[in-house]
Design an enzyme around this catalytic site. Sequence first.
Site, PDB file in Angstrom:
ATOM      1  N   MET A 168       0.866  -1.184   0.000  1.00 34.70           N
ATOM      2  CA  MET A 168       0.000   0.000   0.000  1.00 34.70           C
ATOM      3  C   MET A 168       0.897   1.226   0.000  1.00 34.70           C
ATOM      4  O   MET A 168       1.775   1.366   0.849  1.00 34.70           O
ATOM      5  CB  MET A 168      -0.910  -0.040   1.240  1.00 34.70           C
ATOM      6  CG  MET A 168      -1.809   1.178   1.374  1.00 34.70           C
ATOM      7  SD  MET A 168      -2.999   1.300   0.007  1.00 34.70           S
ATOM      8  CE  MET A 168      -3.086   3.087  -0.179  1.00 34.70           C
ATOM      9  N   GLU A 169       0.630   2.099  -0.975  1.00 35.68           N
ATOM     10  CA  GLU A 169       1.539   3.202  -1.308  1.00 35.68           C
ATOM     11  C   GLU A 169       1.439   4.397  -0.364  1.00 35.68           C
ATOM     12  O   GLU A 169       1.432   5.542  -0.826  1.00 35.68           O
ATOM     13  CB  GLU A 169       1.263   3.642  -2.747  1.00 35.68           C
ATOM     14  CG  GLU A 169      -0.126   4.283  -3.002  1.00 35.68           C
ATOM     15  CD  GLU A 169      -1.223   3.298  -3.353  1.00 35.68           C
ATOM     16  OE1 GLU A 169      -1.122   2.108  -2.968  1.00 35.68           O
ATOM     17  OE2 GLU A 169      -2.207   3.708  -4.005  1.00 35.68           O
ATOM     18  N   HIS A 205       6.188  -1.101  -7.876  1.00 30.40           N
ATOM     19  CA  HIS A 205       4.785  -0.704  -8.037  1.00 30.40           C
ATOM     20  C   HIS A 205       4.411   0.390  -7.030  1.00 30.40           C
ATOM     21  O   HIS A 205       3.890   1.443  -7.408  1.00 30.40           O
ATOM     22  CB  HIS A 205       3.888  -1.938  -7.864  1.00 30.40           C
ATOM     23  CG  HIS A 205       2.427  -1.647  -7.971  1.00 30.40           C
ATOM     24  ND1 HIS A 205       1.712  -1.840  -9.139  1.00 30.40           N
ATOM     25  CD2 HIS A 205       1.540  -1.166  -7.065  1.00 30.40           C
ATOM     26  CE1 HIS A 205       0.453  -1.487  -8.937  1.00 30.40           C
ATOM     27  NE2 HIS A 205       0.324  -1.074  -7.685  1.00 30.40           N
ATOM     28  N   GLU A 206       4.697   0.147  -5.764  1.00 30.49           N
ATOM     29  CA  GLU A 206       4.300   1.133  -4.740  1.00 30.49           C
ATOM     30  C   GLU A 206       5.083   2.436  -4.909  1.00 30.49           C
ATOM     31  O   GLU A 206       4.549   3.517  -4.699  1.00 30.49           O
ATOM     32  CB  GLU A 206       4.460   0.558  -3.327  1.00 30.49           C
ATOM     33  CG  GLU A 206       3.710  -0.755  -3.058  1.00 30.49           C
ATOM     34  CD  GLU A 206       2.268  -0.804  -3.536  1.00 30.49           C
ATOM     35  OE1 GLU A 206       1.616   0.250  -3.636  1.00 30.49           O
ATOM     36  OE2 GLU A 206       1.787  -1.927  -3.840  1.00 30.49           O
ATOM     37  N   HIS A 246       3.510   4.589  -7.539  1.00 39.86           N
ATOM     38  CA  HIS A 246       2.339   5.335  -7.053  1.00 39.86           C
ATOM     39  C   HIS A 246       2.721   6.722  -6.518  1.00 39.86           C
ATOM     40  O   HIS A 246       1.851   7.581  -6.373  1.00 39.86           O
ATOM     41  CB  HIS A 246       1.637   4.574  -5.928  1.00 39.86           C
ATOM     42  CG  HIS A 246       0.611   3.586  -6.388  1.00 39.86           C
ATOM     43  ND1 HIS A 246      -0.431   3.924  -7.206  1.00 39.86           N
ATOM     44  CD2 HIS A 246       0.450   2.264  -6.107  1.00 39.86           C
ATOM     45  CE1 HIS A 246      -1.195   2.846  -7.414  1.00 39.86           C
ATOM     46  NE2 HIS A 246      -0.676   1.819  -6.763  1.00 39.86           N
ATOM     47  N   GLU A 267      -4.166   2.736 -10.866  1.00 40.35           N
ATOM     48  CA  GLU A 267      -3.500   1.424 -10.934  1.00 40.35           C
ATOM     49  C   GLU A 267      -2.948   1.069 -12.322  1.00 40.35           C
ATOM     50  O   GLU A 267      -1.875   0.493 -12.421  1.00 40.35           O
ATOM     51  CB  GLU A 267      -4.443   0.323 -10.424  1.00 40.35           C
ATOM     52  CG  GLU A 267      -4.813   0.471  -8.951  1.00 40.35           C
ATOM     53  CD  GLU A 267      -3.634   0.456  -7.974  1.00 40.35           C
ATOM     54  OE1 GLU A 267      -2.541  -0.012  -8.358  1.00 40.35           O
ATOM     55  OE2 GLU A 267      -3.815   0.923  -6.835  1.00 40.35           O
ATOM     56  N   ASP A 280     -14.202  -1.371  -3.486  1.00 39.56           N
ATOM     57  CA  ASP A 280     -13.403  -2.600  -3.566  1.00 39.56           C
ATOM     58  C   ASP A 280     -13.785  -3.468  -4.767  1.00 39.56           C
ATOM     59  O   ASP A 280     -12.957  -4.227  -5.266  1.00 39.56           O
ATOM     60  CB  ASP A 280     -13.638  -3.441  -2.306  1.00 39.56           C
ATOM     61  CG  ASP A 280     -12.487  -3.290  -1.340  1.00 39.56           C
ATOM     62  OD1 ASP A 280     -11.690  -2.349  -1.529  1.00 39.56           O
ATOM     63  OD2 ASP A 280     -12.401  -4.101  -0.411  1.00 39.56           O
ATOM     64  N   TYR A 293      -5.951  -2.774 -13.260  1.00 37.10           N
ATOM     65  CA  TYR A 293      -4.496  -2.952 -13.287  1.00 37.10           C
ATOM     66  C   TYR A 293      -4.017  -3.355 -14.680  1.00 37.10           C
ATOM     67  O   TYR A 293      -3.172  -2.696 -15.274  1.00 37.10           O
ATOM     68  CB  TYR A 293      -4.071  -4.060 -12.304  1.00 37.10           C
ATOM     69  CG  TYR A 293      -4.181  -3.667 -10.855  1.00 37.10           C
ATOM     70  CD1 TYR A 293      -5.414  -3.624 -10.209  1.00 37.10           C
ATOM     71  CD2 TYR A 293      -3.054  -3.344 -10.110  1.00 37.10           C
ATOM     72  CE1 TYR A 293      -5.520  -3.271  -8.872  1.00 37.10           C
ATOM     73  CE2 TYR A 293      -3.148  -2.992  -8.762  1.00 37.10           C
ATOM     74  CZ  TYR A 293      -4.379  -2.961  -8.160  1.00 37.10           C
ATOM     75  OH  TYR A 293      -4.478  -2.599  -6.844  1.00 37.10           O
TER      76      TYR A 293
HETATM   77  N1  BES Z   1      -3.193   0.704  -3.790  1.00 29.01           N
HETATM   78  C1  BES Z   1      -3.100  -0.699  -3.975  1.00 29.01           C
HETATM   79  C2  BES Z   1      -3.797  -1.478  -2.904  1.00 29.01           C
HETATM   80  C3  BES Z   1      -5.276  -1.173  -2.741  1.00 29.01           C
HETATM   81  C4  BES Z   1      -6.087  -0.928  -3.824  1.00 29.01           C
HETATM   82  C5  BES Z   1      -5.831  -1.160  -1.491  1.00 29.01           C
HETATM   83  C6  BES Z   1      -7.435  -0.645  -3.643  1.00 29.01           C
HETATM   84  C7  BES Z   1      -7.168  -0.890  -1.303  1.00 29.01           C
HETATM   85  C8  BES Z   1      -7.977  -0.630  -2.391  1.00 29.01           C
HETATM   86  C9  BES Z   1      -1.647  -1.166  -4.090  1.00 29.01           C
HETATM   87  O1  BES Z   1      -0.821  -0.257  -4.735  1.00 29.01           O
HETATM   88  C10 BES Z   1      -1.619  -2.407  -4.927  1.00 29.01           C
HETATM   89  O2  BES Z   1      -1.973  -2.326  -6.073  1.00 29.01           O
HETATM   90  N2  BES Z   1      -1.209  -3.519  -4.357  1.00 29.01           N
HETATM   91  C11 BES Z   1      -1.104  -4.782  -5.043  1.00 29.01           C
HETATM   92  C12 BES Z   1       0.318  -5.084  -5.414  1.00 29.01           C
HETATM   93  C13 BES Z   1       0.716  -4.809  -6.791  1.00 29.01           C
HETATM   94  C14 BES Z   1       2.125  -5.294  -7.060  1.00 29.01           C
HETATM   95  C15 BES Z   1      -0.218  -5.214  -7.876  1.00 29.01           C
HETATM   96  C16 BES Z   1      -1.545  -5.881  -4.119  1.00 29.01           C
HETATM   97  O3  BES Z   1      -1.752  -5.611  -2.933  1.00 29.01           O
HETATM   98  O4  BES Z   1      -1.670  -7.006  -4.540  1.00 29.01           O
HETATM   99 ZN    ZN Z   2      -1.281  -0.235  -6.824  1.00 32.79          ZN
END
Ligand code: BES
Ligand code: ZN
Length: 649
Positions: free
Chosen positions: A317-318, A342-343, A346, A365, A422, A430
Amino acid sequence: MPSNRIEVNYTPNEDFHLLTNYLFSTHFIFTIMRQQILLFVVIILTFGCKDHETSDMSLPKYVEETHSYAQPNIAVIKHLELNLDVDFETETIEGIANYEISAENASEIVLDSKYLDIVKVTSDGVDTEFELGPFDQQLGQALRIKISEATKHITIHYKTTAQTEALQWLDPQQTADKTHPFLFTQGQAILTRTWIPIQDSPQIRITYNATVKVPSNLLAVMSAENPKNKSADGSYYFKMKQPISPYLIALAVGNLEYQAVSERTGVYAEKSMIEKAHAEFNDMEKMVIAAENLYGTYDWEQFDVIVLPPSFPFGGMENPRLTFATPTVIAGDKSLTSLIAHELAHSWSGNLVTNATWNDFWLNEGFTVYFETRIMEALYGKDRANMIALIGRQDLEDEIEGFKGEPEMTKLKLDLTNKNPDDGMNSIAYDKGYLFLRTLEEAAGRDKFDSFLKTYFKTNAFSTITTEGFIDYLNVHLLEPNAVEFNVDAWVYQPGIPKNQAIIVSDRFKNVENRLQDFISKKFVEVAKTKDWTTQEWVHFIRNFPETITIADLKRFDVAFDFTNATNSHIAMVWYEQAINHDYHEGNVDQNIEDFLIRVGRRWYVSTLFKAYKRNGKVDEALAIYEKSRDNYHSVTVNTIDALLDYKK
Ligand code: BES
Ligand code: ZN
């Protein structure tokens, strides 16, 4: 080296911004003479404002938002001073939140609040009336606070409750060291309102300071300037001078240590993890340099990562200045560190240029996956970058298949009204987002695309953007000046994947596919032929088993490669998924799956495995495990799995 821009509490006026961008683009100036521009401005301001209720012709600053009760066009928060007491005994945070506000002729300011106990509210130091509206399961309640024209500050005294969804309180047993308790928050998408009353829309931008009191044997860190050592009395002071969206306010408390990687990068972790974390992430500075070379200076000064306990519901989480990460990325060979790229990405796409609403989530994303892949390419070469992209490409295929009955969910721009944001957090934002940008890159050429992106981040820094705003910007700054024809609307507003998609190829993956076929048809595994395979190749190998694979084939692979005892979390996860799919119960695989699901709360992993049980008619087995694992999960994982398995307490 903070730039001037950062010091300014910058408020976006998006429509105006876009208008000026357009009017003063070289393209436009060439086509229309100056005087005509002035005439055009007058016409736009006169007739373009028809829909807006304001008579002074000022355009609205904030767009319509279905996931927040706030009315920021009437009264908006600008700065937050937090004073928090973190109590591990009662598992609550007791707080005072003081807001600097900006309002025009407003008689009330509306905040979001969910599962909070609001004790008292003052306006410029004097008790004021407040009212909590009806409770909505997704949004919580509107907190309406009476203000006067002169009001500059409001102060809210509040407590979190046992229902507060952002917080996860962990026993020592649930941590790496098993000696001290731990607390972390998760704000994205709309959970900040469950631990701080706030205007919880990504369009809002605030600076914040915080005084946080924790037990004296623990260290507290936030998405802000952070301490590197424990204080004597457990009091910590934080300053966040760059304006951020509320979903990026974050706090973690535990028995943490810090180790620097470079002057501006480093890791926080528990004692038993710190060396491993430091070794795994020691390319952090190189990643920041690569990112800056691509798309401009890193505007947040510090880039640290905190390794959280395994129940953390995300890979990463960024949170600005301090990315939160799962320990499951520590593989021992840096093979899963694209998550850090990735983070880090962001810090531009998301934290600097933020999606205006959760319907525009793909802007956060999709851009980040594109940027992540470019960082990985710069550090480790095209082979690795393309393998990562192809794994995402397969995720996208699976996601589209899963949405067969709901094709509208496969559009980039979503309508999540009455839905939890969500629901949009899936491979479409993504990986379809990534594919769109990669296809655009190929159409415009990499040099043009890169300078376009660099300017995009700089021009829109510390502001928010809608999908429509991005499309206008894209037309004016990339497509029209370069005479590139592109089916942008199909990519953004239509389901599925347009035909002109970029084709990603990997010779290494082709080789993996050939080996897989070979081993199966010959009923013989040549281990030597897999000698220098990377994690990505193993993942690809396992995920592409044919439907008809037999227990004997699986057993042969397991004997040769010991997948059942894989220590790499991604390899283990895809192998467990295949074990569930194909009724493979050899050795200790069942026990390992159960242990994994109890220890790890990373939602992507956990939900992939529970979905496999469900798809294969094994909901009872899933529920038997879930009974044991549920207590270890953060609320976001619990909510997803409860719904998936139709779990009733
Ligand atoms: N910001 C997201 C996590 C997120 C998105 C939390 C929507 C709550 C709601 C984070 O940057 C992310 O994308 N995490 C991915 C990892 C990434 C390498 C694809 C994860 O947690 O899997
Ligand atoms: Zn992300």
